[in-house]
Structures are given as structure tokens and as C-alpha cells.
Design a protein around this motif. Sequence first.
Motif, PDB file in Angstrom:
ATOM      1  N   GLN A  97       0.844  -1.200   0.000  1.00  0.00           N
ATOM      2  CA  GLN A  97       0.000   0.000   0.000  1.00  0.00           C
ATOM      3  C   GLN A  97       0.880   1.250   0.000  1.00  0.00           C
ATOM      4  N   PRO A  98       0.579   2.219  -0.854  1.00  0.00           N
ATOM      5  CA  PRO A  98       1.396   3.436  -0.957  1.00  0.00           C
ATOM      6  C   PRO A  98       1.617   4.184   0.359  1.00  0.00           C
ATOM      7  N   PRO A  99       0.600   4.347   1.222  1.00  0.00           N
ATOM      8  CA  PRO A  99       0.837   5.104   2.461  1.00  0.00           C
ATOM      9  C   PRO A  99       1.966   4.546   3.311  1.00  0.00           C
ATOM     10  N   ALA A 100       2.027   3.224   3.449  1.00  0.00           N
ATOM     11  CA  ALA A 100       3.082   2.621   4.267  1.00  0.00           C
ATOM     12  C   ALA A 100       4.450   2.872   3.643  1.00  0.00           C
ATOM     13  N   ILE A 101       4.547   2.687   2.330  1.00  0.00           N
ATOM     14  CA  ILE A 101       5.824   2.884   1.637  1.00  0.00           C
ATOM     15  C   ILE A 101       6.259   4.338   1.706  1.00  0.00           C
ATOM     16  N   LEU A 102       5.324   5.264   1.432  1.00  0.00           N
ATOM     17  CA  LEU A 102       5.674   6.679   1.392  1.00  0.00           C
ATOM     18  C   LEU A 102       5.995   7.227   2.779  1.00  0.00           C
ATOM     19  N   ALA A 103       5.354   6.712   3.826  1.00  0.00           N
ATOM     20  CA  ALA A 103       5.699   7.137   5.191  1.00  0.00           C
ATOM     21  C   ALA A 103       7.135   6.725   5.509  1.00  0.00           C
ATOM     22  N   ALA A 104       7.493   5.508   5.104  1.00  0.00           N
ATOM     23  CA  ALA A 104       8.869   5.045   5.314  1.00  0.00           C
ATOM     24  C   ALA A 104       9.852   5.888   4.508  1.00  0.00           C
ATOM     25  N   GLY A 116      16.360  22.616   7.041  1.00  0.00           N
ATOM     26  CA  GLY A 116      14.940  22.317   6.837  1.00  0.00           C
ATOM     27  C   GLY A 116      14.661  20.883   6.459  1.00  0.00           C
ATOM     28  N   ALA A 117      15.383  19.928   7.059  1.00  0.00           N
ATOM     29  CA  ALA A 117      15.260  18.514   6.685  1.00  0.00           C
ATOM     30  C   ALA A 117      13.830  17.987   6.825  1.00  0.00           C
ATOM     31  N   VAL A 118      13.164  18.335   7.925  1.00  0.00           N
ATOM     32  CA  VAL A 118      11.807  17.817   8.158  1.00  0.00           C
ATOM     33  C   VAL A 118      10.842  18.343   7.104  1.00  0.00           C
ATOM     34  N   LEU A 119      10.924  19.646   6.808  1.00  0.00           N
ATOM     35  CA  LEU A 119      10.036  20.217   5.800  1.00  0.00           C
ATOM     36  C   LEU A 119      10.306  19.623   4.423  1.00  0.00           C
ATOM     37  N   ILE A 120      11.580  19.409   4.103  1.00  0.00           N
ATOM     38  CA  ILE A 120      11.921  18.815   2.810  1.00  0.00           C
ATOM     39  C   ILE A 120      11.320  17.419   2.704  1.00  0.00           C
ATOM     40  N   GLY A 121      11.406  16.641   3.782  1.00  0.00           N
ATOM     41  CA  GLY A 121      10.843  15.296   3.777  1.00  0.00           C
ATOM     42  C   GLY A 121       9.340  15.300   3.587  1.00  0.00           C
ATOM     43  N   ILE A 122       8.658  16.205   4.315  1.00  0.00           N
ATOM     44  CA  ILE A 122       7.197  16.287   4.211  1.00  0.00           C
ATOM     45  C   ILE A 122       6.770  16.723   2.814  1.00  0.00           C
ATOM     46  N   PHE A 123       7.369  17.795   2.324  1.00  0.00           N
ATOM     47  CA  PHE A 123       6.987  18.309   1.004  1.00  0.00           C
ATOM     48  C   PHE A 123       7.402  17.352  -0.115  1.00  0.00           C
ATOM     49  N   GLY A 124       8.581  16.741   0.030  1.00  0.00           N
ATOM     50  CA  GLY A 124       9.049  15.794  -0.992  1.00  0.00           C
ATOM     51  C   GLY A 124       8.125  14.603  -1.120  1.00  0.00           C
ATOM     52  N   THR A 125       7.702  14.053   0.013  1.00  0.00           N
ATOM     53  CA  THR A 125       6.790  12.911  -0.007  1.00  0.00           C
ATOM     54  C   THR A 125       5.419  13.318  -0.527  1.00  0.00           C
ATOM     55  N   THR A 126       4.997  14.537  -0.198  1.00  0.00           N
ATOM     56  CA  THR A 126       3.721  15.040  -0.705  1.00  0.00           C
ATOM     57  C   THR A 126       3.749  15.139  -2.228  1.00  0.00           C
ATOM     58  N   LEU A 133       1.442  13.295  -4.973  1.00  0.00           N
ATOM     59  CA  LEU A 133       0.728  14.057  -6.000  1.00  0.00           C
ATOM     60  C   LEU A 133       1.027  13.489  -7.382  1.00  0.00           C
ATOM     61  N   GLY A 134       2.302  13.130  -7.624  1.00  0.00           N
ATOM     62  CA  GLY A 134       2.691  12.557  -8.912  1.00  0.00           C
ATOM     63  C   GLY A 134       2.064  11.208  -9.167  1.00  0.00           C
ATOM     64  N   LEU A 135       1.810  10.462  -8.081  1.00  0.00           N
ATOM     65  CA  LEU A 135       1.186   9.143  -8.202  1.00  0.00           C
ATOM     66  C   LEU A 135      -0.339   9.227  -8.277  1.00  0.00           C
ATOM     67  N   GLY A 136      -0.862  10.446  -8.171  1.00  0.00           N
ATOM     68  CA  GLY A 136      -2.312  10.620  -8.251  1.00  0.00           C
ATOM     69  C   GLY A 136      -3.061  10.211  -7.001  1.00  0.00           C
ATOM     70  N   LEU A 137      -2.374  10.229  -5.838  1.00  0.00           N
ATOM     71  CA  LEU A 137      -3.013   9.817  -4.588  1.00  0.00           C
ATOM     72  C   LEU A 137      -3.929  10.908  -4.032  1.00  0.00           C
ATOM     73  N   TYR A 193       0.391  10.215   5.479  1.00  0.00           N
ATOM     74  CA  TYR A 193       1.633   9.430   5.460  1.00  0.00           C
ATOM     75  C   TYR A 193       2.865  10.325   5.509  1.00  0.00           C
ATOM     76  N   ALA A 194       2.753  11.565   5.026  1.00  0.00           N
ATOM     77  CA  ALA A 194       3.884  12.495   5.095  1.00  0.00           C
ATOM     78  C   ALA A 194       4.118  12.950   6.529  1.00  0.00           C
ATOM     79  N   THR A 195       3.036  13.291   7.219  1.00  0.00           N
ATOM     80  CA  THR A 195       3.192  13.694   8.618  1.00  0.00           C
ATOM     81  C   THR A 195       3.561  12.499   9.486  1.00  0.00           C
ATOM     82  N   ALA A 196       3.140  11.291   9.087  1.00  0.00           N
ATOM     83  CA  ALA A 196       3.505  10.085   9.840  1.00  0.00           C
ATOM     84  C   ALA A 196       5.015   9.872   9.816  1.00  0.00           C
TER      85      ALA A 196
END
Length: 446
Positions: A184-191, A207-217, A221-225, A359-362
Motif C-alpha cells: 500500500q502506498p501510504p506505508a511505503i511513502l511514510a517510510a 529544513g530537513a523535516v520540511l523537505i521530507g514532508i513536502f518531498g513525499t507530498t 501528488l505525482g502518483l495521483g493519490l 503518510y507524510a506527517t507520519a
Amino acid sequence: MDKQSTAEQPIGKSGFLERYFKLSQHGTSVKNELIGGVTTFATMAYIIFVNPNIMSASGMDPGALFVATCVGAAIGTLMMGLFANWPVGLAPGMGLNAFFAFTVVGEMGYSWQVALGAVFISGVIFVGLSVSRVREWIINSIPSSLRYAMTAGVGLFLGIIGLKSAGIVVGSPATLVTLGDFTQPPAILAAVCFFIISILAVKQVFGAVLIGIFGTTLIGLGLGLFEYGGIFSAPPSIAPTFMAMDIAGALNVGMISIILAFLFVNMFDTAGTLMGVAERANLINNETGQIDGLPRALKADSMSSVIGACFGCPPVTSYVESASGVSAGARTGLSAIVVGLLFLAAIFLAPLAGMIPAYATAGALIYVAFLMMSSIRHVNWDDFTDSVPAAVTALMMPLTFSISNGIALGFITYTVLKAGTGKFSDISIAMYVLSILFVFKLIILG
């Protein structure tokens, strides 16, 4: 002599900023304070996306929560800068927000209005303790092993929430919990988010945390989630949460342990953060050993919790991420003013906050959890009567899904083990009183 720009050197003696913030005395400049403020904001800005995500599980309006988070953080930080002249940013406390939403409301069944009432009451008590010496007495009365365990336990609590919301850990009728479905995408993307943040943080990327959150978001978005919803807009209404706390509903015996949990976690977390930042910012007087301006910083922090509750926030507390701003040059409250103003500006980012997936905030939660868990290393593991209560405190928070239960069981275990082994001198009067109250709560009130 070459002239430096105003931004690179302290403002002259007649300047308002110099007089108010004492820039020269602290060996800093406007430029350093600006850079430090922006750095602090970048390292703690994740809270404006994570807090509404967590707190909305209690049934509170997400839009109002977003504004409340920004406003509560801004007011608390501006108070710290203007009143205490400290380079510290404040925002709703991680762990306390999860305790609010998932334990007090989700597990115990109280309304979020009553839970906010408990936050308000604990804040008022916090202010009272901060203007007296009682706060110092309580902090000194609680064994250091339990203080470290409380921080670690809150980290474990956050970790299990992050793992659960991402689907990495799921319920199981056979084994209670088990590994989730990584197809499932949420589990993979959270990891993925966790690994991005961790690797960048180790490499000390800004800004490591923000980069991680925005990057995963962006990956999602690219995967159409989910669909793109914009970035800027007028702030949502804060009316659904403003002054919505039910103080009368929180004034019952069953809420005692909840109020104490909010109070203790906030108190010890704040004390550790402020002392750590003071050392890095050279705020400790070499002659007396006293921390300059600590009483004002403690008052500003405690008053922020009361004000935050009025807007709909869990306890607002000082953030250890402020140390990053200090490392970048911040030394005075001017940097805190910068942080506060940036939080106010962030209220126009509501559409962006609404797009951030769980999953990004997770992933960010799991990262913060590991940071908090590191405090357990300070426990004296060679003394069974110290290590076992600490372990009980930390482990029972995630296992009972309750910070207050973890604190209660840890305090009781400490008192019983110390008394049973004849180490009465290790038990303070406060520990006896609190342990009796916690036994009463667990047996009589459930």
C-alpha cells in the motif's frame, strides 16, 4: 576603518533594537538574529502541518486548527521574544497533541471541548507554579530517571501513532499488533519520508523535516493519490475552536490525572529545552552560574499554554529546535520575533496544509519519536530501582496508549520499589503524594 553594513554589526547604542534586545551585550547583530530566526522557523514549521492532522482526529475543525496552530505559536514566540528576550520558538507540543486527540478524546471519550478545558486548567496551574518556587520544588522532587523516561515515553507514544496512521503497524486479533501491508502506498511513502528526513538531518541539511514532508507530498501528488488544492488563500475561520474550552466539564475528579499529565510533560519538557538552549546561547552567567532571564522565560512559556488553549491548541511549549537557530547565530529575543512573524504569515498557507497527506506527517512523527527516545540513555541502568520505573513509564505510554497511565504506573513503581528496598531517602514527599493520587485514580476511577 572599513564600514560594515547595519545588518552586519550591532545597532548603535541609540537604536531601539539595541536598547531593547541588548544586541551588543549578547555579541550578536541584526543579521545574525534574522538568520537565526529563519533557521528556527524552518526546523519547527512542520508543526503547522502535523498538529492539525493529529488534532483533527478529535473532531475539531481542521481549518480552525491550522489557524489556531499558527496563531498560538506566533503569540507564544512573540511573548518569549518581547518579554524574556530569549531566542526560543514556541508551538503546540508534540506528544501532548497526540495525547489530547487519541487518548483523552479517542480512548477516554471526553469531548474535545472538555479536553481543551483540561489544557486551560493545566496552563493556569503552570503559570501559578512559574511565579512561585513551587515549580522548582516539584521539578527537583521528581527523580531524574522518571523525567528522562517521560520524554522517551512520549517519543514512543508518537512513534506508535505515526506507525499506525501510516499503516506500517496494524491491529491483529492473534498478536495484538503486526506488520502492515507494504504494497500500500501510504506505508511505503511514510517510510520514504522518514528516511529522507533522517538522512538529511544527519547531513545537517537546512529544513530537513520540511523537505521530507513536502518531498513525499509531491511524490503522492505525482502518483495521483490526491489532487492539487493550491497553496495560498485567506485564512479559514478560527471561530469553531476559539474560546470553545469547557472548563466546568474539566473540573471533575476523573480529569485529575489528565491535567497532571498535561502539566508534568509540559513542565519537564520546557525545563529541559530552556536549559539546553540557554547553554548554547551563552545565557548562563559565568560568575553566579544562574541563567539570565530564566524566570521571565518560564513565565512566558507557561502563559502561552493558557493563551493557546483559548484559540484551540494543546499545551504550547518551547521547542528544542530553537537550538538550530542558536547555532546559526541567534542570541536574543529578536530572532524569536522573526519566528513569530513567520508563523503569522503562515496562516495564508491553509490550502497547502490541507493537501499534506497523513503518510507524510507520519514519517515526520516517527522521526521526532526517535529524537525524543534518545533521552532514555541518561537513566541509571545499573540501579534496578531507577531503571525499572523508568522502563515502566516509557513502555506503558504506548502500550496503554496513554501518557497519563504511563506516568501513573511509573511513579507508583518507583515509590514501591524504593520503599520496599529501604531507600526511603530517595522518595520525596511529592512522590508519596502523587503516587497515592495515582493509585486512587487507577483503582477507584479506572
